[in-house]
Write a protein that holds these residues in place. Structure first.
Motif, short mmCIF file in Angstrom:
data_model
loop_
_atom_site.label_atom_id
_atom_site.label_comp_id
_atom_site.label_asym_id
_atom_site.label_seq_id
_atom_site.Cartn_x
_atom_site.Cartn_y
_atom_site.Cartn_z
N UNK A 258 -19.00 52.55 -13.42
CA UNK A 258 -17.87 52.98 -12.57
C UNK A 258 -18.08 52.75 -11.08
N UNK A 259 -19.33 52.60 -10.64
CA UNK A 259 -19.59 52.38 -9.22
C UNK A 259 -19.51 50.90 -8.85
N UNK A 260 -19.37 50.02 -9.85
CA UNK A 260 -19.41 48.59 -9.61
C UNK A 260 -18.13 47.91 -10.07
N UNK A 261 -17.96 46.67 -9.66
CA UNK A 261 -16.89 45.82 -10.17
C UNK A 261 -17.45 44.45 -10.49
N UNK A 262 -16.83 43.78 -11.44
CA UNK A 262 -17.25 42.43 -11.82
C UNK A 262 -16.19 41.44 -11.35
N UNK A 263 -16.50 40.63 -10.32
CA UNK A 263 -15.51 39.68 -9.79
C UNK A 263 -15.33 38.45 -10.69
N UNK A 264 -16.08 38.37 -11.80
CA UNK A 264 -16.07 37.24 -12.73
C UNK A 264 -16.03 35.88 -12.00
N UNK A 265 -17.09 35.54 -11.27
CA UNK A 265 -17.14 34.25 -10.58
C UNK A 265 -17.05 33.10 -11.58
N UNK A 266 -16.34 32.06 -11.21
CA UNK A 266 -16.11 30.96 -12.12
C UNK A 266 -16.55 29.63 -11.52
N UNK A 267 -17.03 28.77 -12.39
CA UNK A 267 -17.34 27.39 -12.05
C UNK A 267 -16.86 26.51 -13.17
N UNK A 294 -25.90 34.67 -17.13
CA UNK A 294 -27.01 35.61 -16.98
C UNK A 294 -27.27 35.99 -15.53
N UNK A 295 -26.52 35.43 -14.58
CA UNK A 295 -26.70 35.72 -13.15
C UNK A 295 -25.44 36.40 -12.62
N UNK A 296 -25.64 37.41 -11.76
CA UNK A 296 -24.52 38.25 -11.38
C UNK A 296 -24.58 38.68 -9.92
N UNK A 297 -23.40 38.86 -9.33
CA UNK A 297 -23.23 39.61 -8.09
C UNK A 297 -22.14 40.63 -8.39
N UNK A 298 -22.52 41.90 -8.39
CA UNK A 298 -21.61 42.98 -8.75
C UNK A 298 -21.45 43.93 -7.57
N UNK A 299 -20.39 43.77 -6.77
CA UNK A 299 -20.20 44.64 -5.61
C UNK A 299 -19.74 46.04 -6.01
N UNK A 300 -19.84 46.94 -5.06
CA UNK A 300 -19.34 48.30 -5.27
C UNK A 300 -17.85 48.25 -5.57
N UNK A 307 -12.95 36.47 -2.90
CA UNK A 307 -13.20 35.20 -3.58
C UNK A 307 -14.58 35.29 -4.25
N UNK A 308 -14.79 34.43 -5.24
CA UNK A 308 -16.07 34.40 -5.95
C UNK A 308 -16.16 33.08 -6.70
N UNK A 309 -17.38 32.63 -6.96
CA UNK A 309 -17.52 31.37 -7.67
C UNK A 309 -18.95 31.11 -8.11
#
Length: 339
Positions: A258-267, A294-300, A307-309
């Protein structure tokens, strides 16, 4: 480089904002012995090192966690890496790179093969002290690091003693490489960077020692995300939410925190035969299990992602050759806006 942009409201009024790019990259810069990475960076002629630099240059991240970078006592490899990036116009004035657990002698036959002092007998896999460490680079000021790398695995999970040789529970840490929390200051806003560099969940036996340790590392990261202010998790979990090995329940707990979000970066992604996950989300080109995320950036959850990628270029793209030559891993980035 902090990016400025303008957000237009429906009423035609506008408010300026700045974005900060936070990224992670599993570089595969580790070498077969100490000081070899420093040698290869200093010479400036190593094709793989130069390809990694090409990818980092293309990303232009403000904050970048680099994984699988060999550590040395005087930090010369990291300084050489920073100098090489500076020559390309990327100046990272701040960095964090304390000694990792990887390659640190345990004194126990952890893999049970009857021999001591091999890579899998270290506190975290490594052929020498500092093999495959990590470094956090930043253009923005970093605060004092909180290092959880010495937390014993058995203190996190008492059942860990069941998959370790007698006595090893007193020395084996939970973090297979390192576990840091690093404050980041962005124009009056304070974030908490939580590194993620979990043990691979394979290469063990029926006791599932590596799989259990991986899940426990993910659990610690999830707990930290719930306790620190404005968390941003970045790094490699070594677990795909849908495909490959590992405890997908532990991965789901982190992605759905609940403290995080997944921006689902795409390539462009790789995709694998019979895979259930979206190939555009893949971040590594493994050979056996195929491409995985297997690699992630999960902001608050409270932060605004604009944007994300994933730097996984299509064939024919000018960066495609460098991405393939640099690493099986692909750089993941997220842009966060601050008013």
């Amino acid at each position: 480089m902090i990016r400025a942009f303008v957000v237009f409201a429906l009423c035609a009024t506008a408010a300026s904002a700045e974005t900060v790019r936070i990224a992670t990259y599993h570089t595969e810069l580790s070498r077969r012995g100490p000081a070899l990475l420093l040698r290869d960076i200093a010479r400036g002629q190593d094709d793989q090192v130069n390809a990694v630099l090409d990818i980092i240059e293309a990303a232009e991240a403000d904050v970048l966690l680099l994984l699988d970078v060999d550590w040395d006592f005087e930090g010369r490899a990291v300084m050489a890496l920073r100098a090489a990036l500076s020559d390309r116009g990327l100046t990272y004035a701040h960095h964090v790179a304390p000694s990792p657990n990887s390659g640190r002698v345990s004194g126990f036959d952890l893999d049970g093969d009857g021999r001591l002092g091999r890579g899998r007998d270290a506190l975290g896999y490594g052929r020498f002290m500092g093999d495959g460490g990590m470094v956090l680079l930043s253009r923005l000021p970093l605060g004092a690091l909180t290092d959880h790398s010495d937390l014993l695995w058995v203190d996190r999970n008492p059942d860990a003693r069941d998959v370790l040789p007698p006595g090893a529970e007193a020395v084996v840490p939970l973090a297979s490489v390192a576990q840091w929390v690093v404050p980041l200051s962005v124009g009056g806003h304070d974030l908490s960077l939580i590194t993620l560099n979990a043990n691979t969940p394979v290469f063990d036996g029926p006791e599932d020692r590596n799989g259990i340790r991986n899940a426990d590392e993910l659990g610690l990261v999830a707990d930290l995300a719930g306790t620190v202010p404005v968390p941003v998790v970045l790094g490699r979990s070594n677990v795909d939410p849908f495909d490959g090995a590992g405890d997908r329940g532990a991965m789901a707990d982190l992605l759905n925190h609940p403290a995080l979000q997944d921006p689902v970066p795409r390539g462009r992604g790789g995709g694998g035969d019979g895979h259930l996950g979206d190939p555009a989300l893949d971040t590594v080109a493994f050979e056996g299990p195929g491409p995985l995320r297997v690699d992630y950036v999960l902001p608050a959850a409270t932060l605004r992602v604009v944007d994300a990628g994933v730097i996984w270029p299509a064939p024919g793209d000018p960066l495609a050759e460098a991405a393939g030559a640099a690493s099986r891993g692909r750089l993941v980035w997220v842009d966060i806006a601050f008013p």
